[in-house]
Scaffold this motif. Structure first.
Motif, PDB file in Angstrom:
ATOM      1  N   LYS A  18       7.785  -3.924   4.078  1.00 39.48           N
ATOM      2  CA  LYS A  18       7.545  -4.057   2.640  1.00 39.48           C
ATOM      3  C   LYS A  18       6.167  -3.503   2.311  1.00 39.48           C
ATOM      4  CE  LYS A  18       5.619  -8.622   3.186  1.00 39.48           C
ATOM      5  NZ  LYS A  18       5.650  -9.997   2.936  1.00 39.48           N
ATOM      6  N   PRO A  19       5.955  -3.097   1.052  1.00 40.39           N
ATOM      7  CA  PRO A  19       4.629  -2.620   0.661  1.00 40.39           C
ATOM      8  C   PRO A  19       3.600  -3.737   0.830  1.00 40.39           C
ATOM      9  CG  PRO A  19       6.251  -2.030  -0.995  1.00 40.39           C
ATOM     10  CD  PRO A  19       6.926  -2.961  -0.036  1.00 40.39           C
ATOM     11  N   LEU A  20       2.442  -3.405   1.348  1.00 43.20           N
ATOM     12  CA  LEU A  20       1.372  -4.376   1.524  1.00 43.20           C
ATOM     13  C   LEU A  20       0.678  -4.579   0.194  1.00 43.20           C
ATOM     14  CD1 LEU A  20      -0.231  -6.147   3.521  1.00 43.20           C
ATOM     15  CD2 LEU A  20      -1.688  -4.171   3.950  1.00 43.20           C
ATOM     16  N   LYS A  21       0.549  -5.824  -0.228  1.00 41.64           N
ATOM     17  CA  LYS A  21      -0.080  -6.137  -1.517  1.00 41.64           C
ATOM     18  C   LYS A  21      -1.527  -5.664  -1.518  1.00 41.64           C
ATOM     19  CE  LYS A  21       2.808 -10.088  -2.522  1.00 41.64           C
ATOM     20  NZ  LYS A  21       2.907 -11.524  -2.687  1.00 41.64           N
ATOM     21  N   GLY A  22      -1.942  -5.144  -2.673  1.00 42.83           N
ATOM     22  CA  GLY A  22      -3.312  -4.672  -2.819  1.00 42.83           C
ATOM     23  C   GLY A  22      -3.460  -3.180  -2.631  1.00 42.83           C
ATOM     24  N   PHE A  23      -2.360  -2.513  -2.317  1.00 43.04           N
ATOM     25  CA  PHE A  23      -2.377  -1.064  -2.145  1.00 43.04           C
ATOM     26  C   PHE A  23      -1.371  -0.480  -3.124  1.00 43.04           C
ATOM     27  CE2 PHE A  23      -3.934  -2.847   1.718  1.00 43.04           C
ATOM     28  CZ  PHE A  23      -4.961  -2.010   2.087  1.00 43.04           C
ATOM     29  N   SER A  24      -1.741   0.612  -3.775  1.00 45.46           N
ATOM     30  CA  SER A  24      -0.889   1.172  -4.818  1.00 45.46           C
ATOM     31  C   SER A  24       0.456   1.629  -4.274  1.00 45.46           C
ATOM     32  CB  SER A  24      -1.600   2.339  -5.504  1.00 45.46           C
ATOM     33  OG  SER A  24      -1.891   3.350  -4.569  1.00 45.46           O
ATOM     34  N   GLY A  25       1.492   1.244  -4.973  1.00 48.60           N
ATOM     35  CA  GLY A  25       2.849   1.657  -4.603  1.00 48.60           C
ATOM     36  C   GLY A  25       3.189   1.250  -3.185  1.00 48.60           C
ATOM     37  N   ALA A  26       3.845   2.130  -2.480  1.00 55.26           N
ATOM     38  CA  ALA A  26       4.232   1.851  -1.101  1.00 55.26           C
ATOM     39  C   ALA A  26       3.383   2.675  -0.142  1.00 55.26           C
ATOM     40  CB  ALA A  26       5.712   2.152  -0.913  1.00 55.26           C
ATOM     41  N   SER A  27       2.096   2.873  -0.497  1.00 59.53           N
ATOM     42  CA  SER A  27       1.254   3.712   0.358  1.00 59.53           C
ATOM     43  C   SER A  27       1.015   3.082   1.722  1.00 59.53           C
ATOM     44  CB  SER A  27      -0.073   4.034  -0.321  1.00 59.53           C
ATOM     45  OG  SER A  27      -0.840   2.867  -0.508  1.00 59.53           O
ATOM     46  N   VAL A  28       0.999   1.743   1.796  1.00 64.83           N
ATOM     47  CA  VAL A  28       0.842   1.043   3.067  1.00 64.83           C
ATOM     48  C   VAL A  28       2.002   0.069   3.208  1.00 64.83           C
ATOM     49  CG1 VAL A  28      -0.595  -0.505   4.448  1.00 64.83           C
ATOM     50  CG2 VAL A  28      -1.670   1.246   3.032  1.00 64.83           C
ATOM     51  N   LEU A  29       2.740   0.211   4.293  1.00 65.27           N
ATOM     52  CA  LEU A  29       3.863  -0.685   4.569  1.00 65.27           C
ATOM     53  C   LEU A  29       3.463  -1.699   5.625  1.00 65.27           C
ATOM     54  CD1 LEU A  29       6.832   1.843   4.803  1.00 65.27           C
ATOM     55  CD2 LEU A  29       6.223   0.380   2.875  1.00 65.27           C
ATOM     56  N   GLU A  30       3.956  -2.921   5.467  1.00 70.08           N
ATOM     57  CA  GLU A  30       3.708  -3.978   6.441  1.00 70.08           C
ATOM     58  C   GLU A  30       5.039  -4.390   7.054  1.00 70.08           C
ATOM     59  OE1 GLU A  30       1.423  -8.211   6.677  1.00 70.08           O
ATOM     60  OE2 GLU A  30       2.618  -7.856   4.888  1.00 70.08           O
TER      61      GLU A  30
END
Length: 95
Positions: A18-30
């Motif tokens: 899922k996208p990591l909260k605090g980063f725009s859009g899905a630029s960082v996935l967790e």
């Protein structure tokens, strides 16, 4: 975890990524995976044409809450900034 990274590298997305909260859009996935030895988290970015960057991976130790600790978020931010610099350098070399 490796399956999720392979999917991301090939343009897909694991069900548990899922996208990591605090980063725009899905630029960082967790990606979070739990097993008998604990819970593990891996943060990566797929926003670059030059490849997949694994920014951070760690074992979640805290029993309180599910939020990612601030020091881990700060590390991801620093590494994402460095990945942007590296990616820009690689693209310049290719042109």
């Amino acid at each position: 975890m490796m399956g999720a990274l392979l999917l991301a590298q090939n343009g897909g997305k694991a069900v548990h990524a899922k996208p990591l909260k605090g980063f725009s859009g899905a630029s960082v996935l967790e990606t979070v995976e739990s097993g008998p030895s604990g819970t593990y988290r891996c943060m990566c970015t797929v926003k670059f044409r030059t490849g997949l960057y694994v920014l951070h991976a760690f074992q979640k130790k805290s029993r309180r809450g599910i939020a990612t600790p601030k020091e881990h978020i700060d590390m991801v931010k620093r590494r994402l900034k460095r990945a942007i610099e590296i990616d820009a350098g690689i693209r310049e070399d290719e042109e």
